[in-house]
Design a protein around this motif. Sequence first.
Motif, PDB file in Angstrom:
ATOM      1  N   SER A  45       0.845  -1.194   0.000  1.00  0.00           N
ATOM      2  CA  SER A  45       0.000   0.000   0.000  1.00  0.00           C
ATOM      3  C   SER A  45       0.882   1.245   0.000  1.00  0.00           C
ATOM      4  O   SER A  45       1.103   1.864   1.046  1.00  0.00           O
ATOM      5  N   PRO A  46       1.414   1.622  -1.180  1.00  0.00           N
ATOM      6  CA  PRO A  46       2.317   2.778  -1.263  1.00  0.00           C
ATOM      7  C   PRO A  46       1.540   4.085  -1.144  1.00  0.00           C
ATOM      8  O   PRO A  46       1.163   4.703  -2.136  1.00  0.00           O
ATOM      9  N   ALA A  47       1.310   4.515   0.080  1.00  0.00           N
ATOM     10  CA  ALA A  47       0.378   5.613   0.327  1.00  0.00           C
ATOM     11  C   ALA A  47       0.983   6.988   0.147  1.00  0.00           C
ATOM     12  O   ALA A  47       0.266   7.956  -0.089  1.00  0.00           O
ATOM     13  N   GLN A  48       2.312   7.125   0.271  1.00  0.00           N
ATOM     14  CA  GLN A  48       2.906   8.453   0.187  1.00  0.00           C
ATOM     15  C   GLN A  48       4.293   8.373  -0.431  1.00  0.00           C
ATOM     16  O   GLN A  48       5.074   7.456  -0.148  1.00  0.00           O
ATOM     17  N   LEU A  49       4.592   9.368  -1.286  1.00  0.00           N
ATOM     18  CA  LEU A  49       5.896   9.487  -1.932  1.00  0.00           C
ATOM     19  C   LEU A  49       6.599  10.724  -1.397  1.00  0.00           C
ATOM     20  O   LEU A  49       5.994  11.791  -1.308  1.00  0.00           O
ATOM     21  N   VAL A  50       7.888  10.582  -1.085  1.00  0.00           N
ATOM     22  CA  VAL A  50       8.675  11.683  -0.542  1.00  0.00           C
ATOM     23  C   VAL A  50       9.991  11.751  -1.303  1.00  0.00           C
ATOM     24  O   VAL A  50      10.673  10.739  -1.455  1.00  0.00           O
ATOM     25  N   THR A  51      10.341  12.947  -1.789  1.00  0.00           N
ATOM     26  CA  THR A  51      11.590  13.137  -2.512  1.00  0.00           C
ATOM     27  C   THR A  51      12.583  13.894  -1.640  1.00  0.00           C
ATOM     28  O   THR A  51      12.278  14.962  -1.118  1.00  0.00           O
ATOM     29  N   THR A  52      13.776  13.316  -1.486  1.00  0.00           N
ATOM     30  CA  THR A  52      14.860  14.003  -0.789  1.00  0.00           C
ATOM     31  C   THR A  52      16.171  13.280  -1.081  1.00  0.00           C
ATOM     32  O   THR A  52      16.178  12.071  -1.346  1.00  0.00           O
ATOM     33  N   GLY A  53      17.263  14.030  -1.072  1.00  0.00           N
ATOM     34  CA  GLY A  53      18.575  13.424  -1.277  1.00  0.00           C
ATOM     35  C   GLY A  53      18.761  12.759  -2.623  1.00  0.00           C
ATOM     36  O   GLY A  53      19.526  11.810  -2.750  1.00  0.00           O
ATOM     37  N   GLY A  54      18.046  13.244  -3.648  1.00  0.00           N
ATOM     38  CA  GLY A  54      18.187  12.652  -4.974  1.00  0.00           C
ATOM     39  C   GLY A  54      17.497  11.318  -5.139  1.00  0.00           C
ATOM     40  O   GLY A  54      17.675  10.649  -6.153  1.00  0.00           O
ATOM     41  N   ALA A  89       4.301  10.882   5.964  1.00  0.00           N
ATOM     42  CA  ALA A  89       5.727  11.171   5.861  1.00  0.00           C
ATOM     43  C   ALA A  89       5.935  12.476   5.104  1.00  0.00           C
ATOM     44  O   ALA A  89       5.157  12.814   4.209  1.00  0.00           O
ATOM     45  N   VAL A  90       6.986  13.206   5.480  1.00  0.00           N
ATOM     46  CA  VAL A  90       7.400  14.422   4.776  1.00  0.00           C
ATOM     47  C   VAL A  90       8.921  14.476   4.803  1.00  0.00           C
ATOM     48  O   VAL A  90       9.566  13.814   5.627  1.00  0.00           O
ATOM     49  N   ALA A  91       9.489  15.286   3.914  1.00  0.00           N
ATOM     50  CA  ALA A  91      10.928  15.525   3.933  1.00  0.00           C
ATOM     51  C   ALA A  91      11.198  16.858   4.616  1.00  0.00           C
ATOM     52  O   ALA A  91      10.409  17.793   4.503  1.00  0.00           O
ATOM     53  N   ASP A  92      12.321  16.926   5.350  1.00  0.00           N
ATOM     54  CA  ASP A  92      12.709  18.213   5.924  1.00  0.00           C
ATOM     55  C   ASP A  92      13.919  18.764   5.179  1.00  0.00           C
ATOM     56  O   ASP A  92      14.441  18.131   4.256  1.00  0.00           O
ATOM     57  N   LEU A  98      10.684  12.520   7.759  1.00  0.00           N
ATOM     58  CA  LEU A  98       9.948  12.447   9.013  1.00  0.00           C
ATOM     59  C   LEU A  98       8.696  11.629   8.775  1.00  0.00           C
ATOM     60  O   LEU A  98       8.019  11.811   7.759  1.00  0.00           O
ATOM     61  N   SER A  99       8.392  10.743   9.694  1.00  0.00           N
ATOM     62  CA  SER A  99       7.213   9.894   9.538  1.00  0.00           C
ATOM     63  C   SER A  99       6.468   9.793  10.860  1.00  0.00           C
ATOM     64  O   SER A  99       7.074   9.847  11.933  1.00  0.00           O
ATOM     65  N   LEU A 100       5.153   9.651  10.767  1.00  0.00           N
ATOM     66  CA  LEU A 100       4.340   9.428  11.952  1.00  0.00           C
ATOM     67  C   LEU A 100       3.991   7.951  12.060  1.00  0.00           C
ATOM     68  O   LEU A 100       3.477   7.352  11.113  1.00  0.00           O
ATOM     69  N   ASP A 101       4.272   7.390  13.217  1.00  0.00           N
ATOM     70  CA  ASP A 101       3.820   6.053  13.551  1.00  0.00           C
ATOM     71  C   ASP A 101       2.563   6.231  14.405  1.00  0.00           C
ATOM     72  O   ASP A 101       2.650   6.472  15.609  1.00  0.00           O
ATOM     73  N   THR A 102       1.420   6.160  13.772  1.00  0.00           N
ATOM     74  CA  THR A 102       0.159   6.431  14.472  1.00  0.00           C
ATOM     75  C   THR A 102      -0.126   5.370  15.534  1.00  0.00           C
ATOM     76  O   THR A 102      -0.488   5.684  16.661  1.00  0.00           O
ATOM     77  N   ARG A 103       0.048   4.115  15.171  1.00  0.00           N
ATOM     78  CA  ARG A 103      -0.226   3.053  16.144  1.00  0.00           C
ATOM     79  C   ARG A 103       0.772   3.092  17.305  1.00  0.00           C
ATOM     80  O   ARG A 103       0.405   2.944  18.469  1.00  0.00           O
ATOM     81  N   GLN A 105       2.445   5.728  18.206  1.00  0.00           N
ATOM     82  CA  GLN A 105       2.398   7.075  18.763  1.00  0.00           C
ATOM     83  C   GLN A 105       3.793   7.688  18.902  1.00  0.00           C
ATOM     84  O   GLN A 105       4.210   8.097  19.983  1.00  0.00           O
ATOM     85  N   GLU A 106       4.478   7.750  17.755  1.00  0.00           N
ATOM     86  CA  GLU A 106       5.827   8.306  17.722  1.00  0.00           C
ATOM     87  C   GLU A 106       6.043   9.132  16.462  1.00  0.00           C
ATOM     88  O   GLU A 106       5.418   8.885  15.426  1.00  0.00           O
ATOM     89  N   LEU A 107       6.949  10.113  16.568  1.00  0.00           N
ATOM     90  CA  LEU A 107       7.477  10.835  15.416  1.00  0.00           C
ATOM     91  C   LEU A 107       8.840  10.241  15.117  1.00  0.00           C
ATOM     92  O   LEU A 107       9.717  10.211  15.995  1.00  0.00           O
ATOM     93  N   LEU A 108       9.007   9.740  13.898  1.00  0.00           N
ATOM     94  CA  LEU A 108      10.252   9.093  13.495  1.00  0.00           C
ATOM     95  C   LEU A 108      11.025   9.998  12.546  1.00  0.00           C
ATOM     96  O   LEU A 108      10.423  10.693  11.732  1.00  0.00           O
ATOM     97  N   ALA A 109      12.353   9.969  12.652  1.00  0.00           N
ATOM     98  CA  ALA A 109      13.206  10.733  11.736  1.00  0.00           C
ATOM     99  C   ALA A 109      14.243   9.785  11.141  1.00  0.00           C
ATOM    100  O   ALA A 109      15.002   9.141  11.878  1.00  0.00           O
ATOM    101  N   PHE A 110      14.258   9.708   9.803  1.00  0.00           N
ATOM    102  CA  PHE A 110      15.198   8.853   9.086  1.00  0.00           C
ATOM    103  C   PHE A 110      16.209   9.716   8.350  1.00  0.00           C
ATOM    104  O   PHE A 110      15.824  10.626   7.606  1.00  0.00           O
ATOM    105  N   SER A 111      17.500   9.454   8.508  1.00  0.00           N
ATOM    106  CA  SER A 111      18.480  10.032   7.585  1.00  0.00           C
ATOM    107  C   SER A 111      18.427   9.182   6.318  1.00  0.00           C
ATOM    108  O   SER A 111      18.005   8.021   6.348  1.00  0.00           O
ATOM    109  N   THR A 112      18.862   9.751   5.204  1.00  0.00           N
ATOM    110  CA  THR A 112      18.621   9.067   3.926  1.00  0.00           C
ATOM    111  C   THR A 112      19.871   8.693   3.148  1.00  0.00           C
ATOM    112  O   THR A 112      19.758   8.146   2.060  1.00  0.00           O
TER     113      THR A 112
END
Length: 198
Positions: A45-54, A89-92, A98-103, A105-112
Amino acid sequence: TATAERLHYPGGPIDATTAPGGGLAVALRNSVLLPGGARADGFQSPAQLVTTGGQLHVLDTLSTSLTPLDPATGEKQPALRAGTGATRAVADRYGRVLSLDTRGQELLAFSTSPLILKQRYPVPGTPYGLAYDPHRDLAWVTLTATNELVGYDIAGGEPQEKLRLPTVDQPDSVAVDPTSGNVFVASATGAGIQVVKP
């Protein structure tokens, strides 16, 4: 004058974004169509696309994972788990996703570069909507269990809560105007749209 063009994508388009290098990447029900015609299959279920870091990153909400894609070939890079129930998810401006884990209940940050989970920050209240203001380094999160909007400063090593406000009922959607900083919160129950001027 503004013009509009209608594009047809068989397979049920769910999300779209400008791919690195230009062109439109489109998430379908279980695949991602890339500008050059390549297709990345095998998503649940590819619900969101985020572009960052090429690169293009795909948030799959059913497998609750984040997967980098080569925007030219559609080759999938190793994916990472995004909590126990990721929804947004969004890019900063730091090249993170940045992603929300709703179940969970966390804000996650991934380096890419490479994809690594760097931060997990507790956000109680069932976080659901997510938007990012790049000029103020604020991640705006809606909480559907408490009908609140929370602004987190994410410029430092750990998110810092800066603002918390009551919202319209069931605030599923949030967007931010990066020029003015105004935040727009939309109700999923028809209670209206709220404009926050921080």
